[in-house]
Design an enzyme around this catalytic site. Structure first.
Site, short mmCIF file in Angstrom:
data_model
loop_
_atom_site.label_atom_id
_atom_site.label_comp_id
_atom_site.label_asym_id
_atom_site.label_seq_id
_atom_site.Cartn_x
_atom_site.Cartn_y
_atom_site.Cartn_z
N GLU A 1 0.05 -12.81 8.39
CA GLU A 1 1.17 -13.88 8.90
C GLU A 1 2.35 -13.33 9.33
O GLU A 1 3.50 -14.15 9.58
CB GLU A 1 1.30 -14.99 7.90
CG GLU A 1 0.23 -15.76 7.64
CD GLU A 1 0.37 -17.03 6.55
OE1 GLU A 1 -0.62 -17.95 6.59
OE2 GLU A 1 1.24 -16.95 5.65
N THR B 1 -15.39 -13.73 -0.27
CA THR B 1 -15.38 -14.80 -0.93
C THR B 1 -16.15 -15.86 -0.14
O THR B 1 -15.99 -16.05 0.99
CB THR B 1 -14.05 -15.46 -1.33
OG1 THR B 1 -13.12 -15.34 0.15
CG2 THR B 1 -12.93 -14.32 -2.15
N ASP C 1 -7.79 -29.61 -4.50
CA ASP C 1 -7.03 -29.09 -3.21
C ASP C 1 -7.27 -27.58 -3.01
O ASP C 1 -7.09 -26.84 -4.17
CB ASP C 1 -5.34 -29.26 -3.37
CG ASP C 1 -4.52 -28.78 -2.27
OD1 ASP C 1 -5.01 -28.13 -1.25
OD2 ASP C 1 -3.32 -28.90 -2.41
N THR D 1 -5.82 -25.43 -1.11
CA THR D 1 -4.82 -24.52 -0.55
C THR D 1 -4.36 -23.21 -1.53
O THR D 1 -4.25 -23.70 -2.75
CB THR D 1 -3.58 -25.48 -0.34
OG1 THR D 1 -3.75 -26.63 0.61
CG2 THR D 1 -2.25 -24.64 0.36
N ALA D 2 -4.30 -22.18 -1.22
CA ALA D 2 -4.10 -21.01 -1.84
C ALA D 2 -4.93 -20.49 -2.59
O ALA D 2 -4.73 -19.83 -3.78
CB ALA D 2 -2.59 -21.27 -2.41
N ALA D 3 -6.04 -21.01 -2.68
CA ALA D 3 -7.25 -20.64 -3.51
C ALA D 3 -7.54 -19.17 -3.28
O ALA D 3 -7.90 -18.37 -4.27
CB ALA D 3 -8.61 -21.56 -3.53
N GLY D 4 -7.63 -18.96 -2.11
CA GLY D 4 -7.97 -17.45 -1.85
C GLY D 4 -6.83 -16.42 -2.20
O GLY D 4 -7.09 -15.33 -2.59
N ASP D 5 -5.77 -17.06 -2.07
CA ASP D 5 -4.48 -16.30 -2.49
C ASP D 5 -4.51 -16.05 -3.86
O ASP D 5 -4.06 -14.83 -4.43
CB ASP D 5 -3.01 -16.91 -2.12
CG ASP D 5 -2.88 -17.02 -0.68
OD1 ASP D 5 -3.52 -16.21 0.09
OD2 ASP D 5 -2.04 -18.04 -0.08
#
Length: 302
Positions: free
Chosen positions: A140, A221, A247, A249-253
């Site tokens: 990013e 993943t 949610d 969001t940000a699961a991979g992070d």
């Protein structure tokens, strides 16, 4: 990894919750909206800090209210923000996230100050590279800056970790050759390699294409289907934990950061399992950094 340096993005997330995302030309009523600190780099730095790893970050925010909120949130979990530059007259990056009740989302990102993370900004923080055990990057920020960070990390003999998102097909071989660990999901892996990833066998073949470019370890993943570890010598699958997602969001992070918080350089099984538990908890909560669990929550999860 006792000391981790994150080089990446910081965004304020505008998270909108709805029954389903609208189709083209359609209006859908939403249930609510939250402003949550995010950005792939900041999410990973925040999670590392919250999970007890000594963490520093290099990036950029604007001199606006959102920028200060991003810095305050990282410092709350003891992340060293000295390498994050506040740029006058520039807006902090923003992400607009539509989240369905199933937990699935669509994300649009405005780079803002993240676009100003140039090679000069990276290189002037060389001391942070020298102090770290591992350097974690995403996509990013401008790719030349990611390459400069990987090159500098290798100069100091550090473990180089790349979260290749948002995925793109034009990443140079020079970058891949310096990566020790990369963590794409199956969709990103297809974009990165130009190969199909519809079956597990195809995922392995695509991951091996990255190995051929010089990557040492590929962690793919697969959501609820777990994680595949692919190296030049082995292919091993690790299970996911079944939960009801609210949610994603940000699961991979969360997965990557929690994995790195436990990774010693060889204990893949233990670190992947810790990451799987942490991300399973995260998807049951709303928001990006607000969803990150504590060490105690992860250790007590079953």
């Amino acid at each position: 990894m006792e000391k981790v340096l994150v080089v990446g993005s910081l965004n304020m997330d505008f998270a909108v919750y709805m029954e389903r995302r609208p189709q083209a030309g359609e209006t859908v009523m939403a249930q609510g909206m939250k402003l949550v600190p995010g950005g792939k780099g900041a999410n990973q730095a925040y999670a590392l800090g919250k999970l007890g790893a000594k963490t520093a970050m290099i990036g950029a925010v604007g001199d606006d209210t959102f920028g200060q909120q991003m810095l305050d949130n990282l410092e709350y979990v003891s992340v060293d923000t000295a390498g994050i530059k506040q740029i006058a007259g520039v807006e902090t990056g923003k992400a607009f996230i539509e989240i369905e009740v199933s937990g699935q989302n669509s994300i649009s990102v405005i780079a803002g100050a993240n676009a100003a993370v140039d090679e000069e900004l990276v290189l002037e923080q060389e001391e942070l590279f020298a102090q770290a055990d591992a350097v974690v990057m995403q996509l990013e920020i401008p790719v030349p800056s990611v390459i400069a960070a990987a090159r500098l990390a290798k100069k100091h003999g550090k473990v180089v970790v790349l979260d290749p998102a948002p995925a793109r097909a034009d990443l140079p071989d020079e970058l891949w050759a310096q990566v020790d660990i990369t963590k794409p999901n199956e969709t990103e892996l297809a974009l990165l390699t130009g190969l199909p990833t519809g079956t597990e066998e195809e995922v392995v073949t695509a991951a091996q294409a990255l190995i051929a470019k010089g990557v040492k370890n590929v962690l793919v993943t697969l959501g609820g289907d777990g994680t595949l570890l692919v190296t030049a010598e082995q292919v091993e699958k690790f299970p996911a934990y079944k939960v009801k997602a609210v949610d994603t969001t940000a699961a991979g992070d969360c997965f990557l950061a929690s994995f790195m918080s436990r990774f010693t350089g060889s204990n893949f099984a233990e670190a992947i399992d810790f990451g799987a538990k942490a991300s399973a908890i995260a998807v049951t909560r709303q928001g990006a950094q607000t969803s990150i669990p504590t060490v105690e929550e992860v250790e007590n999860f079953n």
